[in-house]
Design an enzyme around this catalytic site. Structure first.
Site, PDB file in Angstrom:
ATOM      1  N   CYS A  86     -16.301  -9.270   6.252  1.00  0.00           N
ATOM      2  CA  CYS A  86     -15.627  -8.000   5.987  1.00  0.00           C
ATOM      3  C   CYS A  86     -14.381  -8.250   5.135  1.00  0.00           C
ATOM      4  O   CYS A  86     -13.548  -9.090   5.494  1.00  0.00           O
ATOM      5  CB  CYS A  86     -15.167  -7.346   7.289  1.00  0.00           C
ATOM      6  SG  CYS A  86     -16.452  -7.241   8.528  1.00  0.00           S
ATOM      7  N   CYS A  97       0.636   0.383  10.261  1.00  0.00           N
ATOM      8  CA  CYS A  97       0.150  -0.661   9.359  1.00  0.00           C
ATOM      9  C   CYS A  97       1.249  -1.529   8.741  1.00  0.00           C
ATOM     10  O   CYS A  97       2.165  -1.025   8.087  1.00  0.00           O
ATOM     11  CB  CYS A  97      -0.687  -0.041   8.257  1.00  0.00           C
ATOM     12  SG  CYS A  97      -1.474  -1.312   7.231  1.00  0.00           S
ATOM     13  N   CYS A 112     -19.270  -6.304   4.163  1.00  0.00           N
ATOM     14  CA  CYS A 112     -18.590  -5.048   4.497  1.00  0.00           C
ATOM     15  C   CYS A 112     -17.306  -4.991   3.686  1.00  0.00           C
ATOM     16  O   CYS A 112     -16.625  -6.012   3.521  1.00  0.00           O
ATOM     17  CB  CYS A 112     -18.272  -4.989   5.993  1.00  0.00           C
ATOM     18  SG  CYS A 112     -17.403  -3.472   6.475  1.00  0.00           S
ATOM     19  N   ARG A 154     -17.466  -2.492  18.471  1.00  0.00           N
ATOM     20  CA  ARG A 154     -16.695  -3.735  18.329  1.00  0.00           C
ATOM     21  C   ARG A 154     -15.329  -3.646  19.026  1.00  0.00           C
ATOM     22  O   ARG A 154     -14.629  -2.646  18.875  1.00  0.00           O
ATOM     23  CB  ARG A 154     -16.483  -4.029  16.829  1.00  0.00           C
ATOM     24  CG  ARG A 154     -15.708  -5.326  16.574  1.00  0.00           C
ATOM     25  CD  ARG A 154     -15.543  -5.621  15.080  1.00  0.00           C
ATOM     26  NE  ARG A 154     -16.819  -5.628  14.420  1.00  0.00           N
ATOM     27  CZ  ARG A 154     -17.054  -5.013  13.259  1.00  0.00           C
ATOM     28  NH1 ARG A 154     -16.114  -4.372  12.633  1.00  0.00           N
ATOM     29  NH2 ARG A 154     -18.274  -5.052  12.731  1.00  0.00           N
ATOM     30  N   CYS A 214     -19.192   1.800   8.942  1.00  0.00           N
ATOM     31  CA  CYS A 214     -18.395   1.218  10.023  1.00  0.00           C
ATOM     32  C   CYS A 214     -17.192   2.141  10.177  1.00  0.00           C
ATOM     33  O   CYS A 214     -16.376   2.250   9.252  1.00  0.00           O
ATOM     34  CB  CYS A 214     -17.968  -0.197   9.636  1.00  0.00           C
ATOM     35  SG  CYS A 214     -16.786  -0.937  10.791  1.00  0.00           S
ATOM     36  N   CYS A 268       0.839  -1.208   0.000  1.00  0.00           N
ATOM     37  CA  CYS A 268       0.000   0.000   0.000  1.00  0.00           C
ATOM     38  C   CYS A 268       0.875   1.259   0.000  1.00  0.00           C
ATOM     39  O   CYS A 268       1.815   1.370   0.794  1.00  0.00           O
ATOM     40  CB  CYS A 268      -0.916   0.002   1.223  1.00  0.00           C
ATOM     41  SG  CYS A 268      -2.009   1.435   1.260  1.00  0.00           S
ATOM     42  N   CYS A 281       0.618   4.921   6.833  1.00  0.00           N
ATOM     43  CA  CYS A 281       0.016   4.779   8.170  1.00  0.00           C
ATOM     44  C   CYS A 281       1.013   4.067   9.099  1.00  0.00           C
ATOM     45  O   CYS A 281       1.391   2.913   8.834  1.00  0.00           O
ATOM     46  CB  CYS A 281      -1.290   3.994   8.079  1.00  0.00           C
ATOM     47  SG  CYS A 281      -2.372   4.589   6.756  1.00  0.00           S
TER      48      CYS A 281
HETATM   49  N1  SAM Z   1      -6.559   0.565   3.185  1.00  0.00           N
HETATM   50  C1  SAM Z   1      -7.826   0.791   3.715  1.00  0.00           C
HETATM   51  C2  SAM Z   1      -7.859   1.885   4.737  1.00  0.00           C
HETATM   52  O1  SAM Z   1      -6.852   2.172   5.351  1.00  0.00           O
HETATM   53  O2  SAM Z   1      -8.935   2.456   4.937  1.00  0.00           O
HETATM   54  C3  SAM Z   1      -8.464  -0.442   4.312  1.00  0.00           C
HETATM   55  C4  SAM Z   1      -7.625  -1.431   5.065  1.00  0.00           C
HETATM   56  S1  SAM Z   1      -6.886  -0.833   6.592  1.00  0.00           S
HETATM   57  C5  SAM Z   1      -5.809  -2.146   7.026  1.00  0.00           C
HETATM   58  C6  SAM Z   1      -8.247  -0.896   7.747  1.00  0.00           C
HETATM   59  C7  SAM Z   1      -8.013  -0.436   9.160  1.00  0.00           C
HETATM   60  O3  SAM Z   1      -7.255  -1.412   9.861  1.00  0.00           O
HETATM   61  C8  SAM Z   1      -7.234   0.825   9.396  1.00  0.00           C
HETATM   62  O4  SAM Z   1      -8.008   1.983   9.227  1.00  0.00           O
HETATM   63  C9  SAM Z   1      -6.802   0.684  10.846  1.00  0.00           C
HETATM   64  O5  SAM Z   1      -7.756   1.282  11.689  1.00  0.00           O
HETATM   65  C10 SAM Z   1      -6.786  -0.822  11.057  1.00  0.00           C
HETATM   66  N2  SAM Z   1      -5.416  -1.314  11.329  1.00  0.00           N
HETATM   67  C11 SAM Z   1      -4.427  -1.472  10.427  1.00  0.00           C
HETATM   68  N3  SAM Z   1      -3.304  -1.915  11.022  1.00  0.00           N
HETATM   69  C12 SAM Z   1      -3.587  -2.037  12.337  1.00  0.00           C
HETATM   70  C13 SAM Z   1      -2.833  -2.448  13.469  1.00  0.00           C
HETATM   71  N4  SAM Z   1      -1.551  -2.793  13.374  1.00  0.00           N
HETATM   72  N5  SAM Z   1      -3.436  -2.453  14.676  1.00  0.00           N
HETATM   73  C14 SAM Z   1      -4.743  -2.084  14.791  1.00  0.00           C
HETATM   74  N6  SAM Z   1      -5.497  -1.697  13.750  1.00  0.00           N
HETATM   75  C15 SAM Z   1      -4.939  -1.654  12.539  1.00  0.00           C
HETATM   76 FE1  SF4 Z   2      -2.739   1.233   3.394  1.00  0.00          FE
HETATM   77 FE2  SF4 Z   2      -2.586   0.087   5.765  1.00  0.00          FE
HETATM   78 FE3  SF4 Z   2      -2.967   2.699   5.611  1.00  0.00          FE
HETATM   79 FE4  SF4 Z   2      -4.971   1.000   4.845  1.00  0.00          FE
HETATM   80  S1  SF4 Z   2      -4.121   1.269   6.911  1.00  0.00           S
HETATM   81  S2  SF4 Z   2      -4.242   2.845   3.777  1.00  0.00           S
HETATM   82  S3  SF4 Z   2      -3.704  -0.670   4.032  1.00  0.00           S
HETATM   83  S4  SF4 Z   2      -1.123   1.589   4.907  1.00  0.00           S
END
Ligand code: SAM
Ligand code: SF4
Ligand code: DTB
Length: 332
Positions: free
Chosen positions: A103, A66, A134, A266, A194, A59, A63
């Site tokens: 989801c 992530c 979802c 949740r 959500c 990606c 973030c």
């Molecule tokens: N890429 C899309 C986005 O960011 O909206 C969808 C997938 S992203 C992985 C979905 C959510 O997963 C993120 O908004 C975050 O809140 C959660 N998430 C990702 N990594 C995480 C982590 N290490 N611990 C807790 N929540 C996490």
């Molecule tokens: Fe990409 Fe992870 Fe951020 Fe979703 S949370 S936009 S998968 S880097």
């Protein structure tokens, strides 16, 4: 329930009011949250959602939490979009395990229109199993949200993640306003929302107050509010951050329940790192949904047996699934 109708649903909670809830004696806070919970929900029923990563890793967003960001070396293997059969196979397993909602998450900043078409085609056979659907695919245009609504999508997950004030410490590649715009497009398309956040990223209590204020300001409130505890993944910048105190997590759930009485709250990521007593307190404080299944998107979730035993010990039952072919909106 008559008393439910007397309970005012508010979107104008002030920072001071929310901070005062966080500062309440623990027993008073839990009693208040549990009282609100009982007005709106059966306290012994839990929604079960199941997660599948339909497009993993690579990606472009940064973030800091992530494991799927291309900016960090986390060992997550990058994959293309799964095909419809692979996704349906996992949906069947989720239904057999008792899930109510399926989801699907994709590590995209924003999907292309052809990605939307591919994912839209996944939805009808999943709904035919009696599962709610979802998706979480990143930012959407109004037209893309509309297309997913036409395909029968029930929920779209798009988290605000943290407070507007702390957001830039966590993500530099998109803005809070971008997130709010996607949420508006999803709402406009008639898809249920959500939306929640993560705690344990080094934020202060004021940031938690501010995140919940933002969520409660959404009108209507998000139908689902996932509260994630950061899953620390080696290689991400947040690996090694101070851990969340269990009772602070419970307080977050309780305040979310009080502010958004009709929303399903949740305990999302982080249950594998959480002891059972903490989860039990969260359920008392108003949490009424979990992810079931041994994997979240890329990280572990509790084992199925452990979850079944926990729910049985607490006398919690799962929300019944919809009959196959009769998923809400399946005929739409
Ligand atoms: N890429 C899309 C986005 O960011 O909206 C969808 C997938 S992203 C992985 C979905 C959510 O997963 C993120 O908004 C975050 O809140 C959660 N998430 C990702 N990594 C995480 C982590 N290490 N611990 C807790 N929540 C996490
Ligand atoms: Fe990409 Fe992870 Fe951020 Fe979703 S949370 S936009 S998968 S880097
Ligand atoms: C949400 O709020 N949490 C889920 C779901 N919505 C998409 C994702 C949790 C991801 C945890 C880290 C991982 O497994 O990669």
């Amino acid at each position: 329930m008559a008393s439910e109708h007397r309970h005012v649903i508010r979107h104008d909670w002030t920072m001071q009011e929310i901070a005062a809830l966080f500062e309440m004696p623990f027993n008073d806070l839990l009693a208040k949250a549990h009282g609100v919970h009982r007005l709106f929900f059966d306290p012994n029923t839990i929604e079960a959602a199941s997660l599948l990563s339909i497009k993993t890793g690579g990606c472009p967003e940064d973030c800091a939490y992530c494991p799927q960001s291309v900016h960090y070396d986390t060992g997550v293997e990058r994959g293309g979009l799964l095909d419809g059969e692979q996704v349906l196979d996992q949906a069947r397993r989720a239904a057999e395990a008792g899930a109510q909602r399926f989801c699907m998450g994709a590590a995209w900043r924003r999907p292309r229109d052809r990605d939307i078409e591919a994912v839209a085609a996944f939805l009808p056979p999943i709904k035919a199993l009696g599962l709610e659907t979802c998706l979480t695919l990143g930012m959407l245009t109004p037209g893309q949200a509309q297309r997913l609504a036409e395909a029968g999508l029930d929920f779209y997950n798009h988290n605000l993640d943290t407070s507007p004030e702390f957001y830039q410490e966590i993500i530099s590649t998109r803005t809070y306003e971008d997130r709010l715009q996607t949420l508006a497009a999803v709402r406009e398309a008639g898809i249920r929302i959500c939306c929640g956040g993560i705690i344990g990223m080094g934020e202060g209590v004021t940031d938690r107050v501010s995140l919940l204020q933002q969520l409660a300001a959404l009108d209507p409130h998000p139908e689902s509010v996932p509260i994630n505890q950061l899953v620390q993944v080696p290689g991400t910048p947040l690996f090694g951050a101070d851990k969340v105190e269990p009772l602070s997590f419970v307080r977050m759930i309780a305040v979310a329940r009080i502010l958004m009485p009709r929303s399903v709250v949740r305990i999302a990521a982080g249950r594998a790192q959480m002891d059972e007593s903490t989860q039990a307190l969260c359920f008392f404080a108003g949490a009424n949904s979990v992810f079931l299944g041994e994997c979240l998107l890329t990280t572990p979730n509790p084992e199925q047996d452990a979850d079944q035993q926990l729910l049985a010990r607490l006398g919690l039952r799962l929300t019944p699934q919809l009959a196959p072919e009769q998923g809400r909106g399946a005929a739409a």
